[in-house]
Scaffold this motif. Structure first.
Motif, mmCIF file in Angstrom:
data_model
loop_
_atom_site.group_PDB
_atom_site.id
_atom_site.type_symbol
_atom_site.label_atom_id
_atom_site.label_comp_id
_atom_site.label_asym_id
_atom_site.label_seq_id
_atom_site.Cartn_x
_atom_site.Cartn_y
_atom_site.Cartn_z
ATOM 1 N N GLY A 72 44.683 37.990 35.134
ATOM 2 C CA GLY A 72 45.886 37.411 35.105
ATOM 3 C C GLY A 72 47.121 38.307 35.449
ATOM 4 O O GLY A 72 48.224 37.754 35.533
ATOM 5 N N LYS A 73 46.996 39.440 35.944
ATOM 6 C CA LYS A 73 48.042 40.340 36.311
ATOM 7 C C LYS A 73 48.649 39.988 37.668
ATOM 8 O O LYS A 73 49.818 39.831 38.163
ATOM 9 C CB LYS A 73 47.887 41.829 36.002
ATOM 10 C CG LYS A 73 47.894 42.194 34.706
ATOM 11 C CD LYS A 73 47.876 43.538 34.466
ATOM 12 C CE LYS A 73 48.371 44.044 33.097
ATOM 13 N NZ LYS A 73 48.795 45.470 32.905
ATOM 14 N N ASN A 74 47.422 39.745 38.490
ATOM 15 C CA ASN A 74 48.063 39.833 40.058
ATOM 16 C C ASN A 74 48.240 38.307 40.371
ATOM 17 O O ASN A 74 47.206 37.630 39.978
ATOM 18 C CB ASN A 74 46.641 40.508 41.199
ATOM 19 C CG ASN A 74 46.776 42.049 41.180
ATOM 20 O OD1 ASN A 74 47.504 42.320 40.543
ATOM 21 N ND2 ASN A 74 45.695 42.186 41.477
ATOM 22 N N VAL A 75 49.426 38.211 40.934
ATOM 23 C CA VAL A 75 49.764 36.718 41.170
ATOM 24 C C VAL A 75 49.230 36.610 42.673
ATOM 25 O O VAL A 75 48.835 35.634 43.063
ATOM 26 C CB VAL A 75 51.378 36.746 41.238
ATOM 27 C CG1 VAL A 75 51.811 35.103 41.978
ATOM 28 C CG2 VAL A 75 52.033 36.582 39.839
ATOM 29 N N ASN A 76 49.300 37.516 43.540
ATOM 30 C CA ASN A 76 49.155 37.481 44.981
ATOM 31 C C ASN A 76 48.939 38.938 45.361
ATOM 32 O O ASN A 76 49.507 39.874 45.131
ATOM 33 C CB ASN A 76 50.011 36.718 45.531
ATOM 34 C CG ASN A 76 49.885 36.067 47.069
ATOM 35 O OD1 ASN A 76 48.574 36.510 47.497
ATOM 36 N ND2 ASN A 76 50.459 35.056 47.305
ATOM 37 N N LYS B 207 52.047 41.336 44.446
ATOM 38 C CA LYS B 207 52.912 40.840 43.679
ATOM 39 C C LYS B 207 52.584 40.520 42.248
ATOM 40 O O LYS B 207 51.377 39.808 42.165
ATOM 41 C CB LYS B 207 53.690 39.754 44.173
ATOM 42 C CG LYS B 207 54.918 38.952 43.566
ATOM 43 C CD LYS B 207 55.505 37.890 44.296
ATOM 44 C CE LYS B 207 56.639 37.090 43.518
ATOM 45 N NZ LYS B 207 57.260 36.225 44.202
ATOM 46 N N VAL B 208 52.968 41.109 41.175
ATOM 47 C CA VAL B 208 52.405 41.130 39.793
ATOM 48 C C VAL B 208 53.169 40.200 38.731
ATOM 49 O O VAL B 208 54.447 40.257 39.318
ATOM 50 C CB VAL B 208 52.232 42.467 39.240
ATOM 51 C CG1 VAL B 208 51.592 42.434 37.905
ATOM 52 C CG2 VAL B 208 51.506 43.577 40.185
ATOM 53 N N ALA B 209 52.782 39.610 38.092
ATOM 54 C CA ALA B 209 53.419 38.431 37.112
ATOM 55 C C ALA B 209 54.456 39.043 36.538
ATOM 56 O O ALA B 209 55.280 38.694 35.946
ATOM 57 C CB ALA B 209 52.362 37.599 36.303
ATOM 58 N N SER B 210 54.366 40.256 36.130
ATOM 59 C CA SER B 210 55.323 40.915 35.399
ATOM 60 C C SER B 210 56.619 41.427 36.076
ATOM 61 O O SER B 210 57.549 42.103 35.533
ATOM 62 C CB SER B 210 54.972 42.724 34.731
ATOM 63 O OG SER B 210 54.519 43.269 35.834
ATOM 64 N N GLY B 211 56.965 40.994 37.283
ATOM 65 C CA GLY B 211 57.915 41.189 38.094
ATOM 66 C C GLY B 211 57.922 42.395 38.703
ATOM 67 O O GLY B 211 58.959 42.884 39.227
#
Length: 165
Positions: free
Chosen positions: A21-25, A42-46
């Motif tokens: 669930g960390k990698n958005v793309n 691009k990681v969900a943590s910003g």
């Protein structure tokens, strides 16, 4: 008991097959002019990562790879490449968090120094133009849009990735 154990094993197998669930793309590309492989993530943590390798696509972060870590902001990360010096990668972005240098020389520059080194300064209403010996990557971490620019001619720009938030 046997059914419970089977469900547990199947659940463990499925959870190990999917990202946590960390990698958005994530996006991989190769630039023949510089003979470099790039992986952007691009990681969900910003956070936004640009991993750079001479050997091939690197799909995992480690202390043994060259990468730039930055915050996702509404600014353009500009990476300049010199086809005659493939070991030096220059960049400017105001929100750099970490630069990991292992095999390449990753050089962060101030906006003024970057402009002087890589652009012919425009006069009046004419825009600055990229010097002919350099190539550049324009990466928008917020929209995840990536463009490769061979020179200042608009037709010589190649959209490598159309953005997706």
């Amino acid at each position: 008991m046997r059914a419970y154990f089977s469900i547990l094993v199947i659940g463990a197998l499925f959870s190990s097959c999917f990202p946590k669930g960390k990698n958005v793309n994530e996006f991989n590309f190769y630039l023949p002019e510089s003979k470099l492989h790039f992986t952007t993530s691009k990681v969900a943590s910003g956070r936004f990562y640009v991993i750079i390798s001479k050997l091939g696509n690197v799909n995992h972060m480690s202390d043994n790879v060259d990468y730039i870590e930055c915050k996702v902001e509404d600014q353009i990360l500009v990476i300049a490449l010199d086809p005659n010096d493939k070991n030096r990668i220059y960049f400017k972005y105001p929100y750099i968090k970490k630069i990991n240098k292992k095999h390449l020389d990753l050089i962060e520059m101030s906006p003024d120094a970057f402009k002087k080194k890589f652009y012919h300064i425009g006069s009046g209403t004419s825009p600055d133009t990229l010097k002919s010996q350099y190539r550049q990557l324009l990466i928008a971490p917020m929209s995840y849009h990536i463009i490769f620019q061979r020179d200042s001619i608009v037709d010589h720009q190649e959209v490598l990735k159309n953005g997706d938030m």
